[in-house]
Design a protein around this motif. Sequence first.
Motif, PDB file in Angstrom:
ATOM      1  N   GLY A   1       0.772  -1.227   0.000  1.00 59.59           N
ATOM      2  CA  GLY A   1       0.000   0.000   0.000  1.00 59.59           C
ATOM      3  C   GLY A   1       0.804   1.279   0.000  1.00 59.59           C
ATOM      4  O   GLY A   1       0.230   2.378   0.098  1.00 59.59           O
ATOM      5  N   ASP A   2       2.132   1.187  -0.135  1.00 53.22           N
ATOM      6  CA  ASP A   2       2.963   2.379  -0.216  1.00 53.22           C
ATOM      7  C   ASP A   2       3.067   2.864  -1.662  1.00 53.22           C
ATOM      8  O   ASP A   2       2.889   2.085  -2.599  1.00 53.22           O
ATOM      9  CB  ASP A   2       4.367   2.090   0.327  1.00 53.22           C
ATOM     10  CG  ASP A   2       4.367   1.792   1.816  1.00 53.22           C
ATOM     11  OD1 ASP A   2       3.938   2.673   2.577  1.00 53.22           O
ATOM     12  OD2 ASP A   2       4.787   0.688   2.216  1.00 53.22           O
ATOM     13  N   ILE A   3       3.402   4.143  -1.819  1.00 51.06           N
ATOM     14  CA  ILE A   3       3.593   4.724  -3.142  1.00 51.06           C
ATOM     15  C   ILE A   3       5.086   5.008  -3.351  1.00 51.06           C
ATOM     16  O   ILE A   3       5.724   5.646  -2.502  1.00 51.06           O
ATOM     17  CB  ILE A   3       2.799   6.034  -3.305  1.00 51.06           C
ATOM     18  CG1 ILE A   3       1.298   5.772  -3.166  1.00 51.06           C
ATOM     19  CG2 ILE A   3       3.113   6.690  -4.653  1.00 51.06           C
ATOM     20  CD1 ILE A   3       0.719   4.880  -4.248  1.00 51.06           C
ATOM     21  N   ILE A   4       5.618   4.532  -4.460  1.00 47.59           N
ATOM     22  CA  ILE A   4       6.987   4.844  -4.859  1.00 47.59           C
ATOM     23  C   ILE A   4       6.900   5.696  -6.113  1.00 47.59           C
ATOM     24  O   ILE A   4       6.321   5.281  -7.117  1.00 47.59           O
ATOM     25  CB  ILE A   4       7.808   3.574  -5.146  1.00 47.59           C
ATOM     26  CG1 ILE A   4       7.751   2.601  -3.971  1.00 47.59           C
ATOM     27  CG2 ILE A   4       9.276   3.949  -5.434  1.00 47.59           C
ATOM     28  CD1 ILE A   4       8.404   1.255  -4.271  1.00 47.59           C
TER      29      ILE A   4
ATOM     30  N   ASN B   1      15.178   9.709  -3.270  1.00 44.21           N
ATOM     31  CA  ASN B   1      13.775   9.947  -2.958  1.00 44.21           C
ATOM     32  C   ASN B   1      13.413  11.341  -3.486  1.00 44.21           C
ATOM     33  O   ASN B   1      13.967  12.344  -3.018  1.00 44.21           O
ATOM     34  CB  ASN B   1      13.563   9.887  -1.447  1.00 44.21           C
ATOM     35  CG  ASN B   1      12.123  10.103  -1.021  1.00 44.21           C
ATOM     36  OD1 ASN B   1      11.311  10.607  -1.797  1.00 44.21           O
ATOM     37  ND2 ASN B   1      11.812   9.739   0.208  1.00 44.21           N
ATOM     38  N   PRO B   2      12.505  11.438  -4.456  1.00 42.63           N
ATOM     39  CA  PRO B   2      12.200  12.756  -5.030  1.00 42.63           C
ATOM     40  C   PRO B   2      11.610  13.739  -4.025  1.00 42.63           C
ATOM     41  O   PRO B   2      11.664  14.948  -4.236  1.00 42.63           O
ATOM     42  CB  PRO B   2      11.207  12.429  -6.153  1.00 42.63           C
ATOM     43  CG  PRO B   2      10.644  11.103  -5.811  1.00 42.63           C
ATOM     44  CD  PRO B   2      11.728  10.367  -5.094  1.00 42.63           C
ATOM     45  N   ASP B   3      11.087  13.244  -2.917  1.00 37.14           N
ATOM     46  CA  ASP B   3      10.514  14.129  -1.911  1.00 37.14           C
ATOM     47  C   ASP B   3      11.568  14.766  -1.014  1.00 37.14           C
ATOM     48  O   ASP B   3      11.314  15.805  -0.386  1.00 37.14           O
ATOM     49  CB  ASP B   3       9.512  13.371  -1.038  1.00 37.14           C
ATOM     50  CG  ASP B   3       8.250  12.982  -1.788  1.00 37.14           C
ATOM     51  OD1 ASP B   3       7.934  13.663  -2.798  1.00 37.14           O
ATOM     52  OD2 ASP B   3       7.593  12.009  -1.389  1.00 37.14           O
ATOM     53  N   THR B   4      12.746  14.139  -0.918  1.00 36.14           N
ATOM     54  CA  THR B   4      13.789  14.655  -0.019  1.00 36.14           C
ATOM     55  C   THR B   4      15.059  15.056  -0.746  1.00 36.14           C
ATOM     56  O   THR B   4      15.874  15.800  -0.191  1.00 36.14           O
ATOM     57  CB  THR B   4      14.156  13.593   1.033  1.00 36.14           C
ATOM     58  OG1 THR B   4      14.778  12.475   0.382  1.00 36.14           O
ATOM     59  CG2 THR B   4      12.923  13.122   1.801  1.00 36.14           C
ATOM     60  N   GLY B   5      15.244  14.553  -1.975  1.00 33.30           N
ATOM     61  CA  GLY B   5      16.482  14.816  -2.693  1.00 33.30           C
ATOM     62  C   GLY B   5      17.655  14.012  -2.181  1.00 33.30           C
ATOM     63  O   GLY B   5      18.801  14.244  -2.584  1.00 33.30           O
ATOM     64  N   LYS B   6      17.390  13.061  -1.292  1.00 37.88           N
ATOM     65  CA  LYS B   6      18.439  12.224  -0.711  1.00 37.88           C
ATOM     66  C   LYS B   6      18.107  10.750  -0.942  1.00 37.88           C
ATOM     67  O   LYS B   6      16.935  10.406  -1.178  1.00 37.88           O
ATOM     68  CB  LYS B   6      18.558  12.486   0.796  1.00 37.88           C
ATOM     69  CG  LYS B   6      18.954  13.912   1.140  1.00 37.88           C
ATOM     70  CD  LYS B   6      19.016  14.089   2.648  1.00 37.88           C
ATOM     71  CE  LYS B   6      19.401  15.525   3.009  1.00 37.88           C
ATOM     72  NZ  LYS B   6      19.462  15.716   4.481  1.00 37.88           N
ATOM     73  N   PRO B   7      19.107   9.847  -0.880  1.00 34.18           N
ATOM     74  CA  PRO B   7      18.809   8.416  -1.036  1.00 34.18           C
ATOM     75  C   PRO B   7      17.788   7.939  -0.001  1.00 34.18           C
ATOM     76  O   PRO B   7      17.780   8.405   1.145  1.00 34.18           O
ATOM     77  CB  PRO B   7      20.173   7.751  -0.822  1.00 34.18           C
ATOM     78  CG  PRO B   7      21.172   8.798  -1.199  1.00 34.18           C
ATOM     79  CD  PRO B   7      20.558  10.091  -0.740  1.00 34.18           C
ATOM     80  N   TYR B   8      16.940   7.019  -0.420  1.00 31.64           N
ATOM     81  CA  TYR B   8      15.917   6.494   0.479  1.00 31.64           C
ATOM     82  C   TYR B   8      16.507   5.841   1.726  1.00 31.64           C
ATOM     83  O   TYR B   8      15.974   6.007   2.828  1.00 31.64           O
ATOM     84  CB  TYR B   8      15.084   5.420  -0.235  1.00 31.64           C
ATOM     85  CG  TYR B   8      14.042   5.907  -1.191  1.00 31.64           C
ATOM     86  CD1 TYR B   8      12.787   6.292  -0.737  1.00 31.64           C
ATOM     87  CD2 TYR B   8      14.281   5.939  -2.562  1.00 31.64           C
ATOM     88  CE1 TYR B   8      11.789   6.698  -1.622  1.00 31.64           C
ATOM     89  CE2 TYR B   8      13.298   6.341  -3.456  1.00 31.64           C
ATOM     90  CZ  TYR B   8      12.072   6.732  -2.987  1.00 31.64           C
ATOM     91  OH  TYR B   8      11.091   7.127  -3.849  1.00 31.64           O
ATOM     92  N   GLY B   9      17.559   5.029   1.558  1.00 31.05           N
ATOM     93  CA  GLY B   9      18.002   4.211   2.669  1.00 31.05           C
ATOM     94  C   GLY B   9      16.875   3.306   3.125  1.00 31.05           C
ATOM     95  O   GLY B   9      16.087   2.797   2.317  1.00 31.05           O
ATOM     96  N   LEU B  10      16.753   3.150   4.441  1.00 32.89           N
ATOM     97  CA  LEU B  10      15.740   2.232   4.973  1.00 32.89           C
ATOM     98  C   LEU B  10      14.340   2.836   5.007  1.00 32.89           C
ATOM     99  O   LEU B  10      13.395   2.176   5.459  1.00 32.89           O
ATOM    100  CB  LEU B  10      16.133   1.758   6.376  1.00 32.89           C
ATOM    101  CG  LEU B  10      17.465   1.003   6.478  1.00 32.89           C
ATOM    102  CD1 LEU B  10      17.582   0.328   7.837  1.00 32.89           C
ATOM    103  CD2 LEU B  10      17.642  -0.024   5.360  1.00 32.89           C
ATOM    104  N   SER B  11      14.186   4.062   4.502  1.00 31.39           N
ATOM    105  CA  SER B  11      12.822   4.601   4.362  1.00 31.39           C
ATOM    106  C   SER B  11      12.125   4.040   3.137  1.00 31.39           C
ATOM    107  O   SER B  11      10.918   4.248   2.964  1.00 31.39           O
ATOM    108  CB  SER B  11      12.865   6.140   4.273  1.00 31.39           C
ATOM    109  OG  SER B  11      13.413   6.573   3.036  1.00 31.39           O
ATOM    110  N   PHE B  12      12.869   3.341   2.279  1.00 31.18           N
ATOM    111  CA  PHE B  12      12.245   2.710   1.116  1.00 31.18           C
ATOM    112  C   PHE B  12      11.267   1.654   1.611  1.00 31.18           C
ATOM    113  O   PHE B  12      11.566   0.905   2.542  1.00 31.18           O
ATOM    114  CB  PHE B  12      13.311   2.070   0.226  1.00 31.18           C
ATOM    115  CG  PHE B  12      12.841   1.755  -1.160  1.00 31.18           C
ATOM    116  CD1 PHE B  12      12.768   2.750  -2.120  1.00 31.18           C
ATOM    117  CD2 PHE B  12      12.466   0.462  -1.507  1.00 31.18           C
ATOM    118  CE1 PHE B  12      12.329   2.475  -3.415  1.00 31.18           C
ATOM    119  CE2 PHE B  12      12.019   0.176  -2.791  1.00 31.18           C
ATOM    120  CZ  PHE B  12      11.954   1.188  -3.740  1.00 31.18           C
ATOM    121  N   PRO B  13      10.082   1.567   1.005  1.00 34.12           N
ATOM    122  CA  PRO B  13       9.101   0.584   1.485  1.00 34.12           C
ATOM    123  C   PRO B  13       9.533  -0.856   1.181  1.00 34.12           C
ATOM    124  O   PRO B  13      10.230  -1.114   0.203  1.00 34.12           O
ATOM    125  CB  PRO B  13       7.829   0.941   0.717  1.00 34.12           C
ATOM    126  CG  PRO B  13       8.290   1.690  -0.481  1.00 34.12           C
ATOM    127  CD  PRO B  13       9.540   2.406  -0.088  1.00 34.12           C
TER     128      PRO B  13
END
Length: 388
Positions: free
Chosen positions: A33-36, A125-137
């Motif tokens: 249910g997450d959006i990428i 991550n286009p919302d932060t401009g930084k790599p997702y890391g463990l915030s990736f779903p």
Amino acid sequence: MNDTQSVNATSSNDTMLVTKQVHEIEQFETFGGDIIKNVRVGWESYGELNDDKSNVILITHYFTGTSHAAGKYHPDDEEPGYWDSIIGPNKAIDTNRFFVISVDSLVNINAYDENVITTGPASINPDTGKPYGLSFPVVTMRDFVNVQKSVLASLGINKLYAVAGPSMGSMQAIEWASAYPDMVPRLISVIGTVKADGWTTATLEQWTTPIRLDKNWRGGAYYDQPPENFPNEGLAAALALVTQSALAPNFFNDVNAQLLAQADGKPDLYDIQQSPVIVQWLMERARGRTTSMDANHLLYLVRANQLFLTGMNDDIEQGLANIKAKTLFIPATQDQLLMPYHLERARDMLKANDKEVELVYLEGDLGHLEGLSGIAIHSETIRAFLAD
């Protein structure tokens, strides 16, 4: 959604030459249910798509694999794609007849390979401009399947002739047949399983431990460091475990004997800081792979495998009951990772539901890797399976 470049490989001196294609999805909703946003994956194909788009065979790749299933990117490439022995003109999966397509998975472990295009923890991550890391779903086999389905839809393909894959690719192939049964009339599952049982889940978890214990992992937040300060030693130790899991004892024992015979002198194992020659060999191979791979991506792939259950609905009987495809299972007798019992049980369950299913074995000392290097032994079996 868009794709670039042509849709078929060319041939040069009996070697198929292939170009990586790009597929983009503006917003992808995961099974959880997450959006990428801005998902990008690579794909490649071999053979030509016919007019009614009825000749498509999808190849789904294994854990450390990519969409490079056959052919070469350049004539002087050292090795072709991993299933080149069975994919190509007049081979078991005959590209004179079939349009064969394969897609890089989400969170592909080869995040730094120039021939791999994948969205995952190392992506921005286009919302932060930084790599997702463990915030990736967390993503699943169903998500891999749905990304592939999006690639097919962009080409106007709404039904497959067959889906086939080894190991983790076997899981995706089975999930295809369960999730979209009307799209999949034929299924080839090599060295695979229909669910991650307790033994498999615990084995996979061991692959993650060296990464989590590496001080350079930093809880997954290492992308602001130079690459030499990534958790490379943990990743190398993890890859060593993956390699040993994928090979069989006879192969390791033969390599060990060869190394000992060739060595100028044996390491002094009464020195606790020395390693046996077979361990040195294994770690050297593993370290050589770390430059193209990402540690966080390995963690996400492990979780996708641990979550796998055909149909993804906590009911393996229903997941298998959904399958309409004629099925060919090919386990390896010496497989130490996904042992033959996985597909033997799956065969029995499908037969109990009056499904059309066949099972043949791969013999050989490569164990799990017989599903890659030894698959050509069943070329005629695969050819006959695809004949009707």
